[in-house]
Design an enzyme around this catalytic site. Structure first.
Site, PDB file in Angstrom:
ATOM      1  N   ARG A 175       0.882  -1.177   0.017  1.00 24.38           N
ATOM      2  CA  ARG A 175      -0.250  -0.017   0.058  1.00 24.38           C
ATOM      3  C   ARG A 175       0.672   1.068   0.139  1.00 24.38           C
ATOM      4  NH1 ARG A 175      -3.469   3.048   4.358  1.00 24.38           N
ATOM      5  NH2 ARG A 175      -2.888   0.853   5.627  1.00 24.38           N
ATOM      6  N   TYR A 178     -10.884  18.293 -16.717  1.00 26.62           N
ATOM      7  CA  TYR A 178     -11.791  17.414 -16.604  1.00 26.62           C
ATOM      8  C   TYR A 178     -13.106  17.708 -16.022  1.00 26.62           C
ATOM      9  CZ  TYR A 178     -11.797  12.618 -15.306  1.00 26.62           C
ATOM     10  OH  TYR A 178     -12.381  11.605 -15.382  1.00 26.62           O
ATOM     11  N   ASP A 203      -2.331  19.393 -14.588  1.00 23.42           N
ATOM     12  CA  ASP A 203      -2.031  18.104 -14.988  1.00 23.42           C
ATOM     13  C   ASP A 203      -2.179  18.198 -16.349  1.00 23.42           C
ATOM     14  OD1 ASP A 203      -3.429  16.135 -16.315  1.00 23.42           O
ATOM     15  OD2 ASP A 203      -5.161  16.514 -15.390  1.00 23.42           O
ATOM     16  N   LYS A 214      -4.328   7.212 -19.635  1.00 20.07           N
ATOM     17  CA  LYS A 214      -3.993   7.879 -21.154  1.00 20.07           C
ATOM     18  C   LYS A 214      -2.623   7.828 -21.949  1.00 20.07           C
ATOM     19  CE  LYS A 214      -8.319   8.987 -19.629  1.00 20.07           C
ATOM     20  NZ  LYS A 214      -7.983   9.423 -18.374  1.00 20.07           N
TER      21      LYS A 214
END
Length: 407
Positions: A58, A112, A184, A208
């Site tokens: 984790r 976005y 971003d 992406k």
């Protein structure tokens, strides 16, 4: 190298394509050319735990996480990076590391849809305020600034209108006022620009272009060693860790990043130029077009390249626009972007559905806006397919002025 549990870049300074293939050059195991998947959730510790040793998955401690983070830091030119379970995990972990109740952020007015929901729907309940601005209008930035402003958040190329942000201007404004600029960089990728060189914290939806194969969800944050430590704490707290096998796939996908992006940029420009001259197309938004209002900025920031995504509005009704999508053979009608296959969608029904009609109108997103993510198919084949779909849809040549990006 690992310092205080954070995976940092080495002194290796190859060019982008070489880094994309070899990363730090430190990850070979038993002579293997490819780093194997380390599926173990936990790792044994003999004696005192030593910093840099795998301990538990984790915290993104496995060898797969470590090599991927080092590769991304090298590509972005930062001291460190952390990979996350999705682009939204990267964005939310970054903003939660920077903002507390009572703080204020400035955010560009077209982002976005997931980011929009986080800032507009979730943050108010946490006592975090925001002001939206035009990322090309410094006068608005000054008006938005408050004593409690901590962050200026932008996208290098906006989703879905494909507008370019004045990154140098935003970075300078942030430095002058002592706030943190966050970008971003999903649409541009390190192939087009490295915003960290200007002082930005850089986030990506690695789903992406970085991965490029539409087969995993992932995110990345690249910045200083100290800040990545803070982001990692938030990522661990909210459970946004990427699994080791997805790390393996992303590491593999990134090997061809430069190759893919060069083909996608070239095809996207050719398609945009065709669409701009087509009588059935009302307008096209793609920054590498000579007629684009963002052309000069794209030339300065991206060397004249525009990325692999363009958007356009057809002359016709929603029914005709959907008929156009239905007649396409090569582009896959689906959300997401950046894959080797071309992907096409209506943002009003996918990425920006949650904004609602009024929200999309305020953001300048027409209901019939088409977003096309160009893949690596043959350019001529893509153009021919788009032309036949336009003809088959029977979109009428309405008397609307052509040219210019939608606002």
């Amino acid at each position: 190298m690992v310092v205080n549990g954070i995976h940092t870049s080495t002194e290796y300074h190859g060019k982008l394509d070489t880094i994309a293939v070899h990363g730090s050059g430190e990850a070979k195991t038993n002579g293997a050319a490819v780093l194997p998947v380390h599926n173990s959730v936990t790792y044994g510790v003999r004696g005192e735990y030593k910093d840099g040793c795998a301990f538990y998955t984790r915290p993104a401690d496995t060898p797969n996480h470590a090599e991927l983070a080092k590769k991304m830091a090298l590509l972005e030119g930062t001291k460190a990076a952390v990979v996350t379970a999705s682009g939204m995990a990267a964005i939310s972990s970054t903003l939660f590391a920077l903002l507390r109740s009572g703080d204020h952020l400035i955010i560009q007015d077209n982002v976005y849809g997931g980011t929009h929901e986080l800032v507009h729907e979730e943050f108010p309940s946490l006592g975090i305020e925001h002001t939206t601005v035009d990322p090309q209008d410094p006068a608005q930035w000054e008006q938005a600034l408050r004593p409690n402003t901590k962050v200026f958040y932008v996208e290098s190329i906006s989703n879905p209108l494909v507008r370019v942000t004045d990154l140098a201007g935003v970075a300078g404004f942030a430095r002058r006022h002592g706030i943190t600029p966050v970008v971003d960089n999903t649409f541009a990728s390190p192939v087009l620009c490295r915003p960290a060189d200007m002082g930005f914290v850089v986030v990506h939806s690695a789903t992406k272009f970085l991965n490029g194969h539409s087969d995993l969800l992932a995110g990345v944050v690249s910045s200083s060693r100290d800040f990545i430590g803070k982001v990692t704490q938030k990522m661990v707290m909210y459970g946004g860790c990427l699994d080791p096998h997805a790390c393996f796939l992303l590491n593999r996908g990134m090997a061809t990043l430069g190759l893919r992006m060069r083909q996608q940029c070239a095809s996207a420009l050719a398609i945009a130029e065709m669409l701009q001259q087509h009588p059935m197309v009302e307008n096209v938004s793609y920054p590498a077009l000579a007629s684009s209002p963002d052309h000069a900025l794209a030339t300065k920031l991206f060397g004249g390249r525009g990325g692999g995504v363009l958007s356009f509005v057809l002359r016709g009704s929603m029914a005709q626009t959907k008929a156009f999508l239905g007649h396409l053979h090569l582009p896959f009608v689906a959300p997401s972007l950046g894959g080797v296959e071309s992907l096409v969608c209506l943002p009003a029904e996918t990425s920006h559905l949650a904004l609602g009609p009024d929200g999309r109108k305020a953001a300048g997103i027409p209901e019939t806006l088409v977003r096309l993510s160009v893949g690596v198919e043959d350019t001529a084949d893509l153009i021919q397919d788009i032309q036949q779909a336009l003809a088959a849809a029977g979109i009428k040549n309405c008397h609307v002025s052509n040219g210019g990006a939608p606002h």
